[in-house]
Design a protein around this motif. Structure first.
Motif, PDB file in Angstrom:
ATOM      1  N   TYR A  31       8.475 -60.553  68.962  1.00  0.00           N
ATOM      2  CA  TYR A  31       7.186 -61.188  68.694  1.00  0.00           C
ATOM      3  C   TYR A  31       7.145 -61.695  67.252  1.00  0.00           C
ATOM      4  O   TYR A  31       6.648 -62.773  66.970  1.00  0.00           O
ATOM      5  N   GLY A  32       7.668 -60.897  66.323  1.00  0.00           N
ATOM      6  CA  GLY A  32       7.562 -61.236  64.909  1.00  0.00           C
ATOM      7  C   GLY A  32       8.726 -62.030  64.354  1.00  0.00           C
ATOM      8  O   GLY A  32       8.612 -62.622  63.279  1.00  0.00           O
ATOM      9  N   SER A  33       9.871 -62.056  65.036  1.00  0.00           N
ATOM     10  CA  SER A  33      11.054 -62.702  64.468  1.00  0.00           C
ATOM     11  C   SER A  33      11.182 -64.177  64.849  1.00  0.00           C
ATOM     12  O   SER A  33      12.086 -64.857  64.368  1.00  0.00           O
ATOM     13  N   LEU A  34      10.309 -64.665  65.724  1.00  0.00           N
ATOM     14  CA  LEU A  34      10.321 -66.076  66.104  1.00  0.00           C
ATOM     15  C   LEU A  34       9.091 -66.757  65.529  1.00  0.00           C
ATOM     16  O   LEU A  34       7.974 -66.260  65.686  1.00  0.00           O
ATOM     17  N   SER A  35       9.277 -67.890  64.866  1.00  0.00           N
ATOM     18  CA  SER A  35       8.141 -68.594  64.256  1.00  0.00           C
ATOM     19  C   SER A  35       7.212 -69.134  65.343  1.00  0.00           C
ATOM     20  O   SER A  35       7.650 -69.876  66.230  1.00  0.00           O
ATOM     21  N   PRO A  36       5.923 -68.787  65.285  1.00  0.00           N
ATOM     22  CA  PRO A  36       4.985 -69.283  66.305  1.00  0.00           C
ATOM     23  C   PRO A  36       4.709 -70.777  66.191  1.00  0.00           C
ATOM     24  O   PRO A  36       4.160 -71.382  67.101  1.00  0.00           O
ATOM     25  N   ARG A  37       5.117 -71.381  65.059  1.00  0.00           N
ATOM     26  CA  ARG A  37       4.837 -72.804  64.827  1.00  0.00           C
ATOM     27  C   ARG A  37       5.996 -73.710  65.220  1.00  0.00           C
ATOM     28  O   ARG A  37       5.917 -74.923  65.062  1.00  0.00           O
ATOM     29  N   MET A  38       7.086 -73.108  65.693  1.00  0.00           N
ATOM     30  CA  MET A  38       8.264 -73.896  66.066  1.00  0.00           C
ATOM     31  C   MET A  38       8.500 -73.785  67.566  1.00  0.00           C
ATOM     32  O   MET A  38       8.291 -72.723  68.163  1.00  0.00           O
ATOM     33  N   SER A  39       8.941 -74.873  68.169  1.00  0.00           N
ATOM     34  CA  SER A  39       9.304 -74.829  69.582  1.00  0.00           C
ATOM     35  C   SER A  39      10.619 -74.068  69.736  1.00  0.00           C
ATOM     36  O   SER A  39      11.348 -73.845  68.746  1.00  0.00           O
ATOM     37  N   VAL A  40      10.944 -73.673  70.964  1.00  0.00           N
ATOM     38  CA  VAL A  40      12.195 -72.957  71.223  1.00  0.00           C
ATOM     39  C   VAL A  40      13.390 -73.811  70.814  1.00  0.00           C
ATOM     40  O   VAL A  40      14.361 -73.307  70.235  1.00  0.00           O
ATOM     41  N   ALA A  41      13.336 -75.110  71.090  1.00  0.00           N
ATOM     42  CA  ALA A  41      14.428 -76.005  70.709  1.00  0.00           C
ATOM     43  C   ALA A  41      14.632 -75.999  69.193  1.00  0.00           C
ATOM     44  O   ALA A  41      15.776 -75.971  68.708  1.00  0.00           O
ATOM     45  N   GLU A  42      13.543 -75.989  68.429  1.00  0.00           N
ATOM     46  CA  GLU A  42      13.643 -75.971  66.967  1.00  0.00           C
ATOM     47  C   GLU A  42      14.163 -74.631  66.467  1.00  0.00           C
ATOM     48  O   GLU A  42      14.968 -74.568  65.531  1.00  0.00           O
ATOM     49  N   ILE A  43      13.712 -73.534  67.105  1.00  0.00           N
ATOM     50  CA  ILE A  43      14.146 -72.194  66.696  1.00  0.00           C
ATOM     51  C   ILE A  43      15.645 -72.029  66.919  1.00  0.00           C
ATOM     52  O   ILE A  43      16.388 -71.589  66.029  1.00  0.00           O
ATOM     53  N   VAL A  44      16.112 -72.370  68.118  1.00  0.00           N
ATOM     54  CA  VAL A  44      17.526 -72.180  68.448  1.00  0.00           C
ATOM     55  C   VAL A  44      18.405 -73.162  67.677  1.00  0.00           C
ATOM     56  O   VAL A  44      19.519 -72.838  67.269  1.00  0.00           O
ATOM     57  N   GLY A  45      17.894 -74.382  67.449  1.00  0.00           N
ATOM     58  CA  GLY A  45      18.691 -75.399  66.768  1.00  0.00           C
ATOM     59  C   GLY A  45      18.675 -75.322  65.261  1.00  0.00           C
ATOM     60  O   GLY A  45      19.417 -76.037  64.588  1.00  0.00           O
ATOM     61  N   GLU A  46      17.846 -74.436  64.692  1.00  0.00           N
ATOM     62  CA  GLU A  46      17.714 -74.378  63.237  1.00  0.00           C
ATOM     63  C   GLU A  46      19.035 -74.023  62.560  1.00  0.00           C
ATOM     64  O   GLU A  46      19.395 -74.584  61.526  1.00  0.00           O
TER      65      GLU A  46
ATOM     66  N   ARG B  68      22.139 -85.449  66.591  1.00  0.00           N
ATOM     67  CA  ARG B  68      20.938 -84.887  67.209  1.00  0.00           C
ATOM     68  C   ARG B  68      21.161 -84.635  68.708  1.00  0.00           C
ATOM     69  O   ARG B  68      20.760 -83.590  69.231  1.00  0.00           O
ATOM     70  N   ALA B  69      21.824 -85.594  69.382  1.00  0.00           N
ATOM     71  CA  ALA B  69      22.082 -85.447  70.813  1.00  0.00           C
ATOM     72  C   ALA B  69      23.005 -84.265  71.091  1.00  0.00           C
ATOM     73  O   ALA B  69      22.787 -83.490  72.028  1.00  0.00           O
ATOM     74  N   GLU B  70      24.032 -84.116  70.254  1.00  0.00           N
ATOM     75  CA  GLU B  70      24.961 -82.999  70.430  1.00  0.00           C
ATOM     76  C   GLU B  70      24.272 -81.670  70.149  1.00  0.00           C
ATOM     77  O   GLU B  70      24.512 -80.669  70.821  1.00  0.00           O
ATOM     78  N   ARG B  71      23.359 -81.663  69.160  1.00  0.00           N
ATOM     79  CA  ARG B  71      22.614 -80.444  68.847  1.00  0.00           C
ATOM     80  C   ARG B  71      21.748 -80.029  70.037  1.00  0.00           C
ATOM     81  O   ARG B  71      21.702 -78.854  70.408  1.00  0.00           O
ATOM     82  N   GLN B  72      21.051 -80.998  70.644  1.00  0.00           N
ATOM     83  CA  GLN B  72      20.223 -80.709  71.813  1.00  0.00           C
ATOM     84  C   GLN B  72      21.074 -80.173  72.966  1.00  0.00           C
ATOM     85  O   GLN B  72      20.661 -79.273  73.690  1.00  0.00           O
ATOM     86  N   LYS B  73      22.283 -80.726  73.105  1.00  0.00           N
ATOM     87  CA  LYS B  73      23.193 -80.282  74.156  1.00  0.00           C
ATOM     88  C   LYS B  73      23.609 -78.830  73.938  1.00  0.00           C
ATOM     89  O   LYS B  73      23.649 -78.021  74.866  1.00  0.00           O
ATOM     90  N   ARG B  74      23.906 -78.475  72.686  1.00  0.00           N
ATOM     91  CA  ARG B  74      24.310 -77.093  72.371  1.00  0.00           C
ATOM     92  C   ARG B  74      23.141 -76.119  72.545  1.00  0.00           C
ATOM     93  O   ARG B  74      23.340 -74.985  72.989  1.00  0.00           O
ATOM     94  N   VAL B  75      21.944 -76.553  72.164  1.00  0.00           N
ATOM     95  CA  VAL B  75      20.757 -75.706  72.351  1.00  0.00           C
ATOM     96  C   VAL B  75      20.546 -75.434  73.839  1.00  0.00           C
ATOM     97  O   VAL B  75      20.308 -74.292  74.253  1.00  0.00           O
ATOM     98  N   ALA B  76      20.657 -76.476  74.662  1.00  0.00           N
ATOM     99  CA  ALA B  76      20.481 -76.317  76.111  1.00  0.00           C
ATOM    100  C   ALA B  76      21.546 -75.372  76.678  1.00  0.00           C
ATOM    101  O   ALA B  76      21.247 -74.511  77.519  1.00  0.00           O
ATOM    102  N   ALA B  77      22.786 -75.496  76.194  1.00  0.00           N
ATOM    103  CA  ALA B  77      23.870 -74.629  76.675  1.00  0.00           C
ATOM    104  C   ALA B  77      23.623 -73.174  76.280  1.00  0.00           C
ATOM    105  O   ALA B  77      23.861 -72.252  77.069  1.00  0.00           O
ATOM    106  N   ALA B  78      23.122 -72.960  75.044  1.00  0.00           N
ATOM    107  CA  ALA B  78      22.837 -71.592  74.583  1.00  0.00           C
ATOM    108  C   ALA B  78      21.722 -70.958  75.396  1.00  0.00           C
ATOM    109  O   ALA B  78      21.786 -69.777  75.762  1.00  0.00           O
ATOM    110  N   LEU B  79      20.677 -71.740  75.697  1.00  0.00           N
ATOM    111  CA  LEU B  79      19.567 -71.215  76.503  1.00  0.00           C
ATOM    112  C   LEU B  79      20.043 -70.885  77.912  1.00  0.00           C
ATOM    113  O   LEU B  79      19.672 -69.844  78.474  1.00  0.00           O
ATOM    114  N   ALA B  80      20.859 -71.752  78.495  1.00  0.00           N
ATOM    115  CA  ALA B  80      21.377 -71.489  79.845  1.00  0.00           C
ATOM    116  C   ALA B  80      22.254 -70.245  79.849  1.00  0.00           C
ATOM    117  O   ALA B  80      22.222 -69.466  80.809  1.00  0.00           O
ATOM    118  N   GLU B  81      23.017 -70.045  78.760  1.00  0.00           N
ATOM    119  CA  GLU B  81      23.926 -68.903  78.715  1.00  0.00           C
ATOM    120  C   GLU B  81      23.178 -67.576  78.700  1.00  0.00           C
ATOM    121  O   GLU B  81      23.669 -66.572  79.214  1.00  0.00           O
TER     122      GLU B  81
END
Length: 533
Positions: free
Chosen positions: A363-378, A389-402
């Motif tokens: 609850y406390g370690s994820l910024s409430p003002r950032m989307s999941v894509a921004e949090i994982v891609g930071e 940017r496109a490759e970053r989005q691809k890696r974020v999607a792969a990490a979430l799926a994993e």
């Protein structure tokens, strides 16, 4: 003492509790059991009409000490709250006022019902804190909540709840995120107070080992409805509903895959020490130091999990932060064969991507003002600036799926996910950088047992696929048993026992380790109070 009949609760037209009914008799312990979102806490809060007036729409009957709570006047509610029923909330750090001292908060609970002042009030506050097991209460009256440990804060909550000798105590997850020995102490305290004062106890929990040891009756909730209830011995031994069977079967089980023969040493610690200065006076001169970690040494191989076990204040998290060079320390720390102790921030930055941390609180370690894509891609934005940017989005999607999350949810925000899903997001944030070492700081402590089992299974699977090394910090020995190859037990910043996980768990040598085992695997049973002491 308490009769709930046909209780329904809706928030802005959305039903969250439907047709809940159960009774609590004097001197009886009734456990409300279920996963997060099952309606346990909403039901408990409805018993004292503590839900927000705007938005909540309770129906049915809640009769407490002969008074229908849902129809009671403000004056009747004032008498019932604290006078007839005491309430221990789930998280003492947020339910205690950070700006008021311990003494003031307990005295407030007294003065709402009794006209005590001066020395008589102070004596009553000390008596209550003593009854709740807070050490040296007379010298802690002027302490603020942040100056106490989690177990001590919970004792303050219990003292305030008992201020007017209530006939029933409602305890909402009173031991969540506490160490096993502190859990044993709090549960032993509640059992002793219940017996001495003749109280009834409504216990809300997701920990079935606690229910097994302490409850007379169990009420199992799912999606806001009661799916099964009855005597604890019957329900736990011979459950009838599939959901109850699932809860009983979802304790983290199994063992991690064996470490590959000849796996290289990834992290090496040699005589690591961490101390925090004690400063006093107007000029804040150092007058002493607290030794948080003392002469700690170990090797961690690729694909191996080292479980760090111990109570709060034993130095587990401090050691984890020191190994990642997030806390100052002395001694030798080597990562991937390279000494990293004392490296500058600039020199460490290229290594950061390969050594990551997953924090305790999703609850406390994820910024409430950032989307999941921004949090994982930071992390990619910091460590892989040449990635498009496109490759970053691809890696974020792969990490979430994993980690088992739908990449289509990447534009949502943390508050739109459950606790278990948030923890998966935190793991994805670490994994997206393809690290070799993960420090996991209590990653399952605030999760339901079924979600704990899912996260443990996920971590084991990721370790097997990517040959990750884990430093797994936890006080939950059931989870450690399912995750760790080796265990290191810390007490007061020192290693008291170390060895293969199966050997330490089955045949502990140090008295402190034996106390931890008793508290973890036999709560409320013979020896639990001894271990708590």
């Amino acid at each position: 003492m308490l009769s709930v009949a046909g209780l329904g609760v809706a928030f802005r037209g959305r039903s969250v509790v439907e047709d809940v009914s159960f009774d609590v008799f004097p001197g009886e312990t009734v456990a409300l059991v279920g996963e997060s979102g099952s309606g346990k806490s909403v039901t408990a809060l409805s018993c004292l009409r503590l839900l927000p007036a705007a938005g909540a729409n309770p129906s049915g009957h809640v009769v407490l000490d002969g008074v229908d709570v849902l129809q009671a006047s403000p004056a009747e509610l004032q008498r019932l709250r604290g006078g007839v029923a005491g309430m221990v909330f789930q998280e003492p750090m947020t339910s205690l006022n950070p700006l008021h001292t311990v003494g003031r908060q307990v005295s407030e609970a007294i003065q709402l019902h009794r006209p005590l002042r001066g020395a008589a009030l102070r004596a009553r506050v000390i008596e209550l804190l003593e009854r709740a097991g807070l050490p040296d209460p007379a010298h802690r009256l002027d302490a603020f909540p942040h100056q106490l440990s989690g177990g001590q804060r919970q004792r303050v909550m219990i003292a305030a709840a008992l201020a007017n000798d209530p006939k029933i105590l409602i305890a909402d997850e009173p031991t969540t995120a506490l160490d096993v020995t502190i859990q044993a102490q709090i549960l032993a305290l509640l059992a002793e107070l219940k017996q001495r004062l003749g109280m009834a106890l409504l216990l809300i929990t997701h920990d079935l080992s606690i229910v097994r040891a302490h409850a007379d009756k169990v009420v199992v909730m799912r999606h806001g409805r009661v799916v099964e209830q009855g005597p604890a011995a019957e329900v736990l031994v011979n459950p009838q509903h599939d959901y109850t069977k699932m809860l009983l079967a979802t304790e983290p089980r199994g063992q991690p895959a064996p470490v590959a023969a000849g796996a290289p040493v990834l992290l090496q610690a040699s005589q690591v020490n961490v101390e925090f200065p004690i400063r006093r006076g107007l000029l804040r001169r150092q007058v002493g130091a607290i030794q948080a970690c003392r002469d700690i040494s170990f090797d961690l191989r690729e694909g191996e999990t080292l479980g760090l076990v111990g109570e709060s204040g034993s130095g587990k998290t401090t050691l984890g932060l020191a190994l990642l060079q997030l806390e100052k320390s002395t001694g030798g720390i080597t990562f991937e064969g390279r000494p990293i102790q004392g490296l500058t921030r600039q020199a460490l930055q290229p290594l950061r991507a390969r050594m990551q941390i997953v924090f305790q609180d999703p609850y406390g370690s994820l910024s409430p003002r950032m989307s999941v894509a921004e949090i994982v891609g930071e992390g990619l934005a910091v460590h892989a600036r040449d990635v498009s940017r496109a490759e970053r989005q691809k890696r974020v999607a792969a990490a979430l799926a994993e980690v088992g999350l739908d990449p289509g949810t990447a534009e949502r925000y943390p508050h739109e996910f459950s606790g278990g899903q948030r923890q998966r997001i935190a793991i994805a944030r670490a994994l997206v950088l393809q690290p070799r070492l993960l420090v996991l700081d209590e990653p399952t402590s605030a999760l339901d047992v079924s979600v704990q089992a899912q996260v443990v299974e996920l971590l084991r699977d990721l370790q097997a696929r990517h040959r990750l090394a884990y430093l797994f910090i936890s006080h939950d020995l059931r989870v450690v048993r399912a995750m760790a190859h080796r265990i290191m037990v810390l007490k007061g910043g020192q290693v008291v026992e170390e060895g293969e996980a199966t050997a330490v768990l089955s045949n502990p040598q140090a008295p402190y380790t034996k106390a931890l085992m008793r508290a973890a695997f036999n709560p409320g049973g013979e020896g639990s109070e001894t271990s708590a002491a």
